[in-house]
Write a protein that holds these residues in place. Structure first.
Motif, PDB file in Angstrom:
ATOM      1  N   ILE A  48       0.857  -1.177   0.000  1.00 23.11           N
ATOM      2  CA  ILE A  48       0.000   0.000   0.000  1.00 23.11           C
ATOM      3  C   ILE A  48       0.902   1.238   0.000  1.00 23.11           C
TER       4      ILE A  48
ATOM      5  N   GLY B   8     -10.525   3.540   3.066  1.00 24.87           N
ATOM      6  CA  GLY B   8     -10.389   2.601   1.962  1.00 24.87           C
ATOM      7  C   GLY B   8      -9.270   1.596   2.195  1.00 24.87           C
ATOM      8  N   VAL B   9      -8.159   2.066   2.750  1.00 24.10           N
ATOM      9  CA  VAL B   9      -7.028   1.181   3.075  1.00 24.10           C
ATOM     10  C   VAL B   9      -7.466   0.163   4.124  1.00 24.10           C
TER      11      VAL B   9
ATOM     12  N   TYR C  54     -10.493  -0.880   4.761  1.00 23.03           N
ATOM     13  CA  TYR C  54     -11.435  -1.794   4.127  1.00 23.03           C
ATOM     14  C   TYR C  54     -10.697  -2.835   3.282  1.00 23.03           C
ATOM     15  N   TYR C  55      -9.695  -2.389   2.532  1.00 24.49           N
ATOM     16  CA  TYR C  55      -8.890  -3.279   1.690  1.00 24.49           C
ATOM     17  C   TYR C  55      -8.189  -4.352   2.529  1.00 24.49           C
TER      18      TYR C  55
ATOM     19  N   CYS D  28     -10.792  -6.819   3.912  1.00 24.70           N
ATOM     20  CA  CYS D  28     -11.215  -7.776   2.872  1.00 24.70           C
ATOM     21  C   CYS D  28     -10.136  -8.831   2.627  1.00 24.70           C
TER      22      CYS D  28
END
Length: 144
Positions: free
Chosen positions: A116, A127-128, A130-131, A134
């Motif tokens: 990242i 967003g990071v 969440y990534y 996941c």
């Protein structure tokens, strides 16, 4: 205190040249002082991700974890996942080559590595997170 990543990279590389790379050992004792120093002198982005998300994440993460010849930014044993935050030095020719070797080394032991860019941690923190969430969920689901 800001950490000069190129100095750390050089130190790790010199230390690693003297190790046999046997991942069956839990850690290489010679890298422990460097890992401790990195934990104490974290980058702004590592600090944000650790204290803002990973430290209290429901699946345990370690930071500045020694794995084989390398010290990784964040490691989740349960998900067999390495999270690396990349500053500008990672986008040089030497940095890209080194990261490729490092990723190949870690992957041969069944670990997944996600990279990242530091700027994304600042620009898109949710967003990071969440990534990463996941990636952890997918890895754990695939293990079952």
């Amino acid at each position: 205190m800001e950490v000069n990543q190129s100095v750390v990279h050089s130190m790790s590389k010199m230390i690693c040249q003297n190790l046999d790379g046997n991942m069956q050992r839990k850690y290489n004792k010679k890298l422990i002082p460097t890992a401790k120093m990195l934990r104490k002198n974290t980058t702004e982005e590592e600090y944000m991700l650790w204290y803002g998300f990973l430290r209290k994440y429901p699946v345990r993460f370690s930071r500045q974890k020694v794995l084989g010849w390398y010290i990784v930014d964040f490691y989740c044993a349960k998900a067999k996942l390495v999270v690396e935050l990349d500053g500008s030095q990672h986008y040089t020719e030497e940095g890209l080559r080194y990261d490729g070797e490092r990723t190949a080394f870690l992957e041969q032991y069944g670990l997944s590595v996600i990279r990242i860019p530091n700027i994304e941690v600042k620009r898109n923190f949710k967003g990071v997170c969440y990534y990463i969430d996941c990636a952890v969920e997918k890895a754990i689901k695939n293990e079952k």
